[in-house]
Design a protein around this motif. Structure first.
Motif, mmCIF file in Angstrom:
data_model
loop_
_atom_site.group_PDB
_atom_site.id
_atom_site.type_symbol
_atom_site.label_atom_id
_atom_site.label_comp_id
_atom_site.label_asym_id
_atom_site.label_seq_id
_atom_site.Cartn_x
_atom_site.Cartn_y
_atom_site.Cartn_z
ATOM 1 N N GLU A 105 -5.386 0.811 -8.180
ATOM 2 C CA GLU A 105 -6.575 1.240 -7.445
ATOM 3 C C GLU A 105 -6.232 2.483 -6.638
ATOM 4 O O GLU A 105 -5.253 2.498 -5.899
ATOM 5 N N GLU A 106 -7.030 3.522 -6.784
ATOM 6 C CA GLU A 106 -6.778 4.761 -6.048
ATOM 7 C C GLU A 106 -7.907 5.018 -5.064
ATOM 8 O O GLU A 106 -9.082 4.926 -5.401
ATOM 9 N N ARG A 107 -7.529 5.321 -3.841
ATOM 10 C CA ARG A 107 -8.470 5.720 -2.807
ATOM 11 C C ARG A 107 -8.112 7.127 -2.344
ATOM 12 O O ARG A 107 -7.080 7.679 -2.725
ATOM 13 N N ALA A 108 -8.925 7.691 -1.500
ATOM 14 C CA ALA A 108 -8.660 9.043 -1.004
ATOM 15 C C ALA A 108 -7.324 9.111 -0.277
ATOM 16 O O ALA A 108 -6.621 10.116 -0.336
ATOM 17 N N GLU A 109 -6.962 8.015 0.402
ATOM 18 C CA GLU A 109 -5.737 8.024 1.215
ATOM 19 C C GLU A 109 -4.489 7.620 0.445
ATOM 20 O O GLU A 109 -3.376 7.929 0.868
ATOM 21 N N PRO B 275 -5.854 3.140 6.922
ATOM 22 C CA PRO B 275 -7.050 3.048 6.077
ATOM 23 C C PRO B 275 -7.179 1.766 5.261
ATOM 24 O O PRO B 275 -8.287 1.262 5.070
ATOM 25 N N ALA B 276 -6.067 1.219 4.771
ATOM 26 C CA ALA B 276 -6.151 0.006 3.939
ATOM 27 C C ALA B 276 -6.725 -1.173 4.705
ATOM 28 O O ALA B 276 -7.204 -2.140 4.097
ATOM 29 N N ARG C 130 -10.222 -3.019 4.139
ATOM 30 C CA ARG C 130 -10.454 -4.131 3.221
ATOM 31 C C ARG C 130 -10.751 -5.430 3.960
ATOM 32 O O ARG C 130 -11.376 -6.342 3.429
ATOM 33 N N VAL D 107 0.860 -1.180 0.000
ATOM 34 C CA VAL D 107 0.000 0.000 0.000
ATOM 35 C C VAL D 107 0.896 1.230 0.000
ATOM 36 O O VAL D 107 1.918 1.256 0.682
ATOM 37 N N TYR E 297 0.569 5.211 0.783
ATOM 38 C CA TYR E 297 -0.271 6.304 1.246
ATOM 39 C C TYR E 297 0.270 7.641 0.725
ATOM 40 O O TYR E 297 1.491 7.838 0.657
ATOM 41 N N PHE F 154 -2.730 4.692 -2.849
ATOM 42 C CA PHE F 154 -2.776 3.867 -4.051
ATOM 43 C C PHE F 154 -2.429 2.416 -3.719
ATOM 44 O O PHE F 154 -1.690 2.131 -2.787
#
Length: 359
Positions: A247-251, A347-348, A351, A212, A214, A253
């Motif tokens: 995959e991209e999230r707010a926090e 955050p990850a 999942r 991950v 961040y 990649f």
């Protein structure tokens, strides 16, 4: 392009992608242990070499006659959360390799004795094959060298491959010329290079190598590259050519390999006590940050409840050791972080959250 041409191009793309991911999982890959995988890399070596050079700035050496492929992964930020060995075994590995270069054909007993003498002469921590802990450490080193085809062990003889020994260390400079890890990982190629080259390579290295990434852990330059249209296109293209998706999230990649080819270890998984405890601790951290001592107590309760499980940790101090190993796994996968004795979930970890079922 004809239908046959399209099929051949698609097959080449799939094989190159698989070859890239195989080398990410096993940077030293040999024909002895992985004949089919090595054959694929041998056939597709040119586009595979080009992929690593362009996107990551990493060198790949494929030697068909010697039967090995080596990806030289270098970084200016060594990851201490995922060591191959402890410090003791790293020292032993270096000394054993030096002794094997001097005398490639030997026996395990003779090699252990020479290692003992060499460590004493160099002023290193003592090594005594009569001690169980030292025997275990020596056995781990020999097993590692066997798994990488560096040595063949046919009782009672050991036969080493000097060429593979010299390929074990992936560093841009010789270890004998530097004093620190930072010096060992220094890459002069970027000193006079255009800024975009380092942006591309350093960003792709983070995305490809870390479970991950961040945004808060990226440099301003790397984040700017990832969020620019041209940088994003380069990253997405490179990740796609490797058979993965971004995959991209707010926090941050995450690069996902749906086939798990590039994965050297998996989580969640029940193949070790530490991974089972890691899931338990992750569930506890979903309630909020916790002190390490509290997580040790959670682990102790688990060991008490299941007396026949985790037998290696049933002794005094076992709960602390197991909790520490579980937290190391969570840190390695970017799921938790310890700061000033307090552990918090990242955050990850969402999942792996257990969803409640409602009527």
């Amino acid at each position: 392009m004809s239908k046959l041409g399209n099929q051949l191009a698609r097959l080449e793309g799939e094989e190159v992608a698989r070859g890239v991911r195989m080398l990410l999982a096993r940077p030293l890959l040999t024909a002895v242990h992985d004949p089919d995988d090595f054959d694929l890399i041998r056939r597709r070596r040119e586009p595979i070499v080009k992929w690593f050079d362009y996107y990551c700035g990493w060198r790949v050496h494929v030697e068909p006659r010697a039967g090995y492929a080596r990806l030289f992964k270098t970084t200016q930020r060594p990851d201490r959360t995922r060591p191959m060995f402890d410090r003791r075994r790293y020292v032993l590995l270096c000394v054993v390799c030096a002794e094997l270069l001097a005398a490639p054909t030997t026996t395990a007993e003779a090699l252990a004795e020479r290692t003992k003498q060499a460590m004493a002469l160099d002023g290193l921590p003592s090594f005594d094959p009569s001690r169980r802990s030292d025997r275990n450490a020596f056995a781990d080193v020999v097993k590692f060298l066997e798994e990488h085809s560096v040595i063949e062990h046919n009782e009672p003889q050991l036969r080493a491959d000097p060429m593979l020994i010299t390929r074990l260390l992936a560093a841009p400079v010789s270890a004998s010329t530097v004093d620190t890890i930072e010096d060992l990982t220094h890459e002069t190629r970027y000193e006079n290079a255009h800024r975009s080259l380092w942006q591309r390579h350093s960003t792709m290295r983070r995305l490809i190598d870390d479970p991950v990434v961040y945004k808060e852990d990226l440099t301003a330059s790397q984040l700017a590259f990832l969020t620019s249209p041209s940088g994003r296109k380069i990253v997405q293209t490179g990740v796609g050519l490797a058979g993965c998706t971004l995959e991209e999230r707010a926090e941050g990649f995450l690069v996902i390999d749906a086939d798990a080819v590039a994965t050297d270890t998996r989580f969640p998984d029940d193949d070790s006590n530490a991974k089972v405890v890691a899931l338990l601790l992750l569930d506890r951290l979903a309630q909020g940050p916790a002190r390490f001592e509290d997580l040790v107590e959670e682990t102790r309760e688990l060991l008490t409840k299941f007396r026949n499980w985790g037998k290696a940790y049933q002794s005094d101090g076992g709960a602390g050791r197991l909790a520490a190993e579980g937290l190391e796994l969570l840190a390695a996968f970017g799921l938790a972080r310890t700061e000033n004795g307090t552990v918090r979930r990242l955050p990850a970890a969402a999942r792996y959250a257990v969803e409640e079922l409602h009527d």
